[in-house]
Design a protein around this motif. Structure first.
Motif, PDB file in Angstrom:
ATOM      1  N   ALA A 105      14.005 -88.424  -5.003  1.00 17.67           N
ATOM      2  CA  ALA A 105      14.927 -87.711  -4.117  1.00 17.67           C
ATOM      3  C   ALA A 105      14.337 -86.390  -3.655  1.00 17.67           C
ATOM      4  N   LYS A 106      13.671 -85.672  -4.546  1.00 17.69           N
ATOM      5  CA  LYS A 106      13.048 -84.404  -4.152  1.00 17.69           C
ATOM      6  C   LYS A 106      12.023 -84.640  -3.051  1.00 17.69           C
ATOM      7  N   ASP A 107      11.201 -85.671  -3.216  1.00 15.46           N
ATOM      8  CA  ASP A 107      10.206 -85.983  -2.185  1.00 15.46           C
ATOM      9  C   ASP A 107      10.881 -86.362  -0.868  1.00 15.46           C
ATOM     10  N   ALA A 108      11.972 -87.134  -0.956  1.00 18.84           N
ATOM     11  CA  ALA A 108      12.676 -87.556   0.261  1.00 18.84           C
ATOM     12  C   ALA A 108      13.282 -86.363   0.985  1.00 18.84           C
ATOM     13  N   VAL A 109      13.831 -85.414   0.238  1.00 20.11           N
ATOM     14  CA  VAL A 109      14.383 -84.207   0.862  1.00 20.11           C
ATOM     15  C   VAL A 109      13.266 -83.405   1.515  1.00 20.11           C
ATOM     16  N   GLY A 110      12.133 -83.281   0.817  1.00 23.68           N
ATOM     17  CA  GLY A 110      11.012 -82.532   1.372  1.00 23.68           C
ATOM     18  C   GLY A 110      10.493 -83.122   2.669  1.00 23.68           C
TER      19      GLY A 110
END
Length: 385
Positions: A13-18
């Motif tokens: 999720a962190k990567d997707a938000v980034g």
């Protein structure tokens, strides 16, 4: 608690938000035992009572929840935990300000039900809690988090598919000419109860069993029909094992198939193979569907009235990109690109006088193409009497 799985999904999720245009992804929910939030099993793993916010930025995640729910979040050891008693307002605003988050992705989506968990009432409440901030759809973020399966998810889906295939093989071995559709379903249900498996969709309709040409195809309740000589037993089935589902269709013929039945089976397989050939990283959902349809119609067959494929995960229909036609009912869910790590069904069938020639296979998308989750059915199998 599913600590390893949730840690994997939160990092995704962190990567997707980034990679998105949003500054943060906010999942806002309450009383989830009454109204489930589809994303909660991936990023928190337990139900909540008071209003709760899971805020995920490109490098940090925070959960803001009632004091009485906070020990569960502390035990998870994935997020920073901010308990509250009287109001979520101040810790939520402070968390978003700490991320310099002005554009907030929240859980609504026009076409994807698993990305549409935010109720209208909670949306209005967010507008009140976060004045001046822009609320946008988190559909693309959720599609990536839910669609691209982590290593733990891949293992569990494979186990569910293998179990489903084994149970279907067991049913065929136990079949007798006297067995009705309902008795076939009962046999599978009994094995599921013994092992503690749930069904991949509504229990009463999973499995869906069709015996012969007089059985109506579709999501129907198993009845009292038996398989006549020369006709088909068709089963659509999937178990849920360790919270992950499978979805497979198999067919068997009683006795020797007539040439027309064999031809129908071969045409169905050819259409599935054509869609499979088009399914690869970067393929567009509706183009994969079109490849299967074109093969079927080129063989003089009528086309099917549903999408060619859907994603599988925690549920049989797992949201995200569909391999379907550009029909109004599917909206934009068919226009995205296939990605490595996603897992799809490929399914279609023909309604014939011998019964429903329905096939459904499960494939995972790899960096280079696809691989079958379990061995596909490439020939018309016989029921032994």
């Amino acid at each position: 608690m599913e600590t390893t799985l949730i840690a994997e999904k939160v990092e995704q999720a962190k990567d997707a938000v980034g990679a998105s245009e949003a500054d943060a992804w906010l999942t806002f929910c309450r009383e989830t035992n009454e109204i489930a939030e589809p994303c909660l099993p991936y990023i928190l793993g337990f139900d909540v009572v008071w209003p709760t916010a899971i805020v995920i930025g490109p490098a940090h995640s925070t959960v803001i929840l009632g004091t009485h729910d906070s020990p569960n979040a502390e035990e998870l050891d994935v997020h920073e935990v901010k308990p509250y008693d009287e109001s979520i307002r101040e810790p939520l605003q402070a968390t978003l300000s700490g991320l310099d988050a002005e554009k907030i992705a929240v859980n609504f989506d026009r076409d994807d039900n698993v990305a549409d968990g935010l109720t209208h009432g909670l949306y209005l409440r967010l507008q009140e809690l976060l004045p001046g901030r822009e609320l946008v759809s988190a559909g693309d973020i959720i599609s990536e988090v839910r669609g691209i399966k982590s290593p733990t998810e891949q293992e569990r889906i494979t186990a569910a598919a293998e179990t489903t295939a084994d149970l279907l093989d067991g049913l065929a071995e136990e079949w007798t000419p006297e067995m009705t559709e309902a008795e076939a379903a009962d046999w599978l249900h009994e094995r599921m109860r013994e092992a503690g498996y749930a069904s991949a969709w509504s229990w009463d309709y999973c499995p869906t069993v069709h015996a012969g040409g007089d059985s109506d195809p579709g999501h129907t309740l198993p009845g009292e029909l038996r398989v006549p000589e020369g006709e088909l037993l068709h089963v659509d089935f999937g178990v849920v094992k360790d919270s992950y589902a499978a979805d497979i269709q198999r067919i068997w013929v009683r006795g020797e198939p007539e040439p027309g039945l064999q031809a129908a089976f071969e045409d169905v397989r050819a259409a599935i193979d054509a869609g499979h050939e088009a399914l690869e990283p970067g393929a567009v959902g509706y183009e994969v569907d079109a490849a299967a349809r074109e093969e079927l119609t080129a063989r003089g067959r009528e086309t099917f009235d549903h999408g060619f494929g859907h994603q599988v995960g925690r549920t049989a229909h797992d949201g995200g990109l569909l391999l379907g036609p550009q029909w109004d009912r599917y909206g934009d869910s068919v226009v995205g690109d296939v990605r490595p790590g996603e897992l799809y069904t490929m399914e279609l069938g023909l309604d014939t006088k011998w019964g429903y020639v329905g096939q459904e296979e499960m494939v995972r998308v790899t960096e280079d193409g696809t691989e079958f989750v379990v061995e596909p059915q490439t020939e018309l199998r016989r029921l032994s009497e």
